[in-house]
Design an enzyme around this catalytic site. Sequence first.
Site, PDB file in Angstrom:
ATOM      1  N   ASP A  54      28.150  -8.066 -14.305  1.00 10.31           N
ATOM      2  CA  ASP A  54      28.382  -9.485 -13.994  1.00 10.31           C
ATOM      3  C   ASP A  54      28.401 -10.311 -15.284  1.00 10.31           C
ATOM      4  O   ASP A  54      28.635 -11.511 -15.258  1.00 10.31           O
ATOM      5  CB  ASP A  54      27.355 -10.007 -12.985  1.00 10.31           C
ATOM      6  CG  ASP A  54      25.937 -10.016 -13.516  1.00 10.31           C
ATOM      7  OD1 ASP A  54      25.699  -9.443 -14.599  1.00 10.31           O
ATOM      8  OD2 ASP A  54      25.057 -10.593 -12.852  1.00 10.31           O
ATOM      9  N   LYS A 123      24.600  -1.462  -9.284  1.00  6.75           N
ATOM     10  CA  LYS A 123      23.413  -1.795 -10.078  1.00  6.75           C
ATOM     11  C   LYS A 123      22.861  -3.122  -9.569  1.00  6.75           C
ATOM     12  O   LYS A 123      23.640  -4.002  -9.181  1.00  6.75           O
ATOM     13  CB  LYS A 123      23.767  -1.920 -11.562  1.00  6.75           C
ATOM     14  CG  LYS A 123      22.586  -2.391 -12.430  1.00  6.75           C
ATOM     15  CD  LYS A 123      22.897  -2.339 -13.911  1.00  6.75           C
ATOM     16  CE  LYS A 123      23.556  -3.587 -14.435  1.00  6.75           C
ATOM     17  NZ  LYS A 123      22.807  -4.833 -14.210  1.00  6.75           N
ATOM     18  N   GLU A 125      19.362  -6.020 -10.267  1.00  2.63           N
ATOM     19  CA  GLU A 125      18.280  -6.390 -11.183  1.00  2.63           C
ATOM     20  C   GLU A 125      16.953  -6.552 -10.440  1.00  2.63           C
ATOM     21  O   GLU A 125      16.945  -6.996  -9.284  1.00  2.63           O
ATOM     22  CB  GLU A 125      18.617  -7.723 -11.872  1.00  2.63           C
ATOM     23  CG  GLU A 125      19.863  -7.661 -12.728  1.00  2.63           C
ATOM     24  CD  GLU A 125      20.187  -8.989 -13.407  1.00  2.63           C
ATOM     25  OE1 GLU A 125      19.389  -9.954 -13.298  1.00  2.63           O
ATOM     26  OE2 GLU A 125      21.247  -9.059 -14.057  1.00  2.63           O
ATOM     27  N   GLU A 192      16.696  -3.640 -20.626  1.00  2.00           N
ATOM     28  CA  GLU A 192      17.376  -4.622 -21.493  1.00  2.00           C
ATOM     29  C   GLU A 192      16.366  -5.438 -22.306  1.00  2.00           C
ATOM     30  O   GLU A 192      15.440  -6.041 -21.755  1.00  2.00           O
ATOM     31  CB  GLU A 192      18.252  -5.560 -20.634  1.00  2.00           C
ATOM     32  CG  GLU A 192      18.963  -6.604 -21.478  1.00  2.00           C
ATOM     33  CD  GLU A 192      20.118  -7.303 -20.781  1.00  2.00           C
ATOM     34  OE1 GLU A 192      20.502  -6.922 -19.663  1.00  2.00           O
ATOM     35  OE2 GLU A 192      20.645  -8.262 -21.388  1.00  2.00           O
TER      36      GLU A 192
HETATM   37  O1  KIV Z   1      26.212  -7.375 -16.692  1.00  2.00           O
HETATM   38  C1  KIV Z   1      26.090  -6.532 -17.596  1.00  2.00           C
HETATM   39  O2  KIV Z   1      26.994  -6.298 -18.408  1.00  2.00           O
HETATM   40  C2  KIV Z   1      24.828  -5.811 -17.681  1.00  2.00           C
HETATM   41  C3  KIV Z   1      24.590  -4.995 -18.901  1.00  2.00           C
HETATM   42  C4  KIV Z   1      24.235  -5.878 -20.021  1.00  2.00           C
HETATM   43  C5  KIV Z   1      23.582  -3.948 -18.688  1.00  2.00           C
HETATM   44  O3  KIV Z   1      24.030  -5.910 -16.809  1.00  2.00           O
END
Ligand code: KIV
Length: 296
Positions: A54, A123, A125, A192
């Site tokens: 994102d 993915k 968070e 991160e």
């Molecule tokens: O959105 C993204 O590109 C990410 C990466 C920085 C891991 O979450």
Amino acid sequence: MSPSNSPRDRKKITIRTFAIKKKNNEKISMLTAYDYPMALAAERAEIDSILVGDSLGMVVLGYDTTLPVTMQDMLHHCKAVARGAKYPLLIGDMPFMSYQVSAEDALRNAGRFLQEAGMDAIKLEGGRERKKAIELIVSAGIPVMGHLGLTPQSVHQLGGFRAQGKTAVDATKLLEDALILQDAGCFSIVLETIPARLAGLVSETLEIPTIGIGAGVDCDGQVLVTHDLLGMFERFVPKFVKQYSHLHQEMVQAFTDYKLDVESRLFPEDEHSFKMLDEDWNTLLDELEKPPRIRA
Ligand code: KIV
């Protein structure tokens, strides 16, 4: 294996490949991509995994944070990436508010990444507060990658884009969260912007691979935002970024050269123009010299 353009002999990277690489102590390479040409280039470079992050909200759409990115934005870009790359493990990033409201909502939205947009995994968070959603998504057969440390969708709660896990208390919580995500069924976790020694400890403790961004060399793999790596995003360059190119400057130079060529009539040249046979040209001129046809 050296990078090649030929897909022959190439095996699709799966979450199993991730697990095998960790077991064999082989590093995992991951990059972000948001469109067809970037995905194709990553595939040709034999990058293991592409994350449609994102982060596209910031580096492609020009927002200040990732918060305005929608499911529609993500699915649109994931589809383009899936058309460009077949072999890397393709991971779609769940945008803000697509998984926080309820576990059922999270499952429904996660499913769209695989069903509509050609992704292999998603993915999301967060730590322990995501346990229920992760368990439900994994139970539906959808591989989930976690994301701990600096989680950009919580930028306001974190007080800015700042390193995380720097105190013993915060580091303990992060390690606990990593274990909870592993137990919930995540196949891998992004770490991160956390201290390198903490990332090393988490990577050593977990059975699943960690992918670091600003988390030192001891993670099981690395990811960078492609626009940062290529020097295409100039608004700010995080400390952990290594710029392998300076494409923004090269783009400005190319556009400036083009403008000058247009203004001075140096572009287009003969080689960029199309020809017409003399015979057809002369016929046209003859036609033009005749009086206009009288139409019935
Ligand atoms: O959105 C993204 O590109 C990410 C990466 C920085 C891991 O979450």
